[in-house]
Motif scaffolding. Structure first.
Motif, PDB file in Angstrom:
ATOM      1  N   CYS A  77      -8.085  -5.005  -1.770  1.00 24.60           N
ATOM      2  CA  CYS A  77      -7.500  -4.504  -0.526  1.00 24.60           C
ATOM      3  C   CYS A  77      -7.069  -5.666   0.348  1.00 24.60           C
ATOM      4  CB  CYS A  77      -8.527  -3.697   0.269  1.00 24.60           C
ATOM      5  SG  CYS A  77      -9.048  -2.221  -0.567  1.00 24.60           S
ATOM      6  N   ARG A  86      -7.958  -1.581   6.138  1.00 23.07           N
ATOM      7  CA  ARG A  86      -7.951  -1.958   4.736  1.00 23.07           C
ATOM      8  C   ARG A  86      -6.898  -1.144   3.996  1.00 23.07           C
ATOM      9  NH1 ARG A  86     -12.253  -4.290   7.530  1.00 23.07           N
ATOM     10  NH2 ARG A  86     -13.629  -5.398   6.099  1.00 23.07           N
ATOM     11  N   THR A  88      -5.181  -0.694   0.025  1.00 25.58           N
ATOM     12  CA  THR A  88      -5.292  -1.100  -1.386  1.00 25.58           C
ATOM     13  C   THR A  88      -3.967  -1.706  -1.862  1.00 25.58           C
ATOM     14  OG1 THR A  88      -4.579   1.033  -2.289  1.00 25.58           O
ATOM     15  CG2 THR A  88      -6.930   0.787  -1.830  1.00 25.58           C
TER      16      THR A  88
END
Ligand code: FES
Length: 145
Positions: A77, A86, A88
């Motif tokens: 992330c 965050r 990915t």
């Protein structure tokens, strides 16, 4: 598959793809930003894979190109430097830490908010890294920056 960012190997100079840079250079620098059809895109090289995402964070436009990469439950992330969201690298999903208040002793678990950041398909060929033009028939929160 819109969510695939797996690098592919091509034989010839690919048509319609946007040249980002030399494969070796990006492997060394581990990240690079580029303009792709007028939008700022960041390409990361992380643990043997290339990933391309819109470079402006879907939250408020923070510069993901300056963020640190962290592993969350086996998913790489990028952490936005502005408010630590965050995202990915593989799918562009926003992750959040939530608790289930019905559990006897709730512990925070990472969960997905769904795909928030536009990712871009990466192609490797002739020692170069290319990104495909975005499919604008689908929209993502990061499109607004
Ligand atoms: Fe990225 Fe707020 S702008 S977390």
């Amino acid at each position: 598959d819109l969510h695939s960012s797996d690098a592919q190997t091509v034989e010839r100079e690919p048509d319609g793809l946007i040249l980002i840079g030399k494969e070796d250079d990006i492997k060394k620098s581990q990240r690079i930003t580029a303009k792709v059809n007028g939008r700022e895109v960041v390409v990361f090289y992380h643990e043997g894979k290339f990933h391309a995402l819109d470079s402006r964070c879907y939250h408020e436009g923070g510069p993901l190109c300056l963020g640190e990469i962290e592993d969350i439950n086996g998913q790489a992330c990028i952490i936005c430097p502005w408010h630590k969201y965050r995202i990915t690298l593989e799918t562009g999903e926003g992750l959040y830490e939530g608790i289930n208040p019905l559990e006897p002793s709730p512990t925070p678990q990472w969960q997905s908010k769904g795909v928030k950041q536009r990712i871009h398909k990466v192609t490797i060929g002739n020692g170069n890294v290319y990104v495909s033009p975005p499919d604008l028939s689908v929209s993502f929160d990061s499109d607004y920056f």
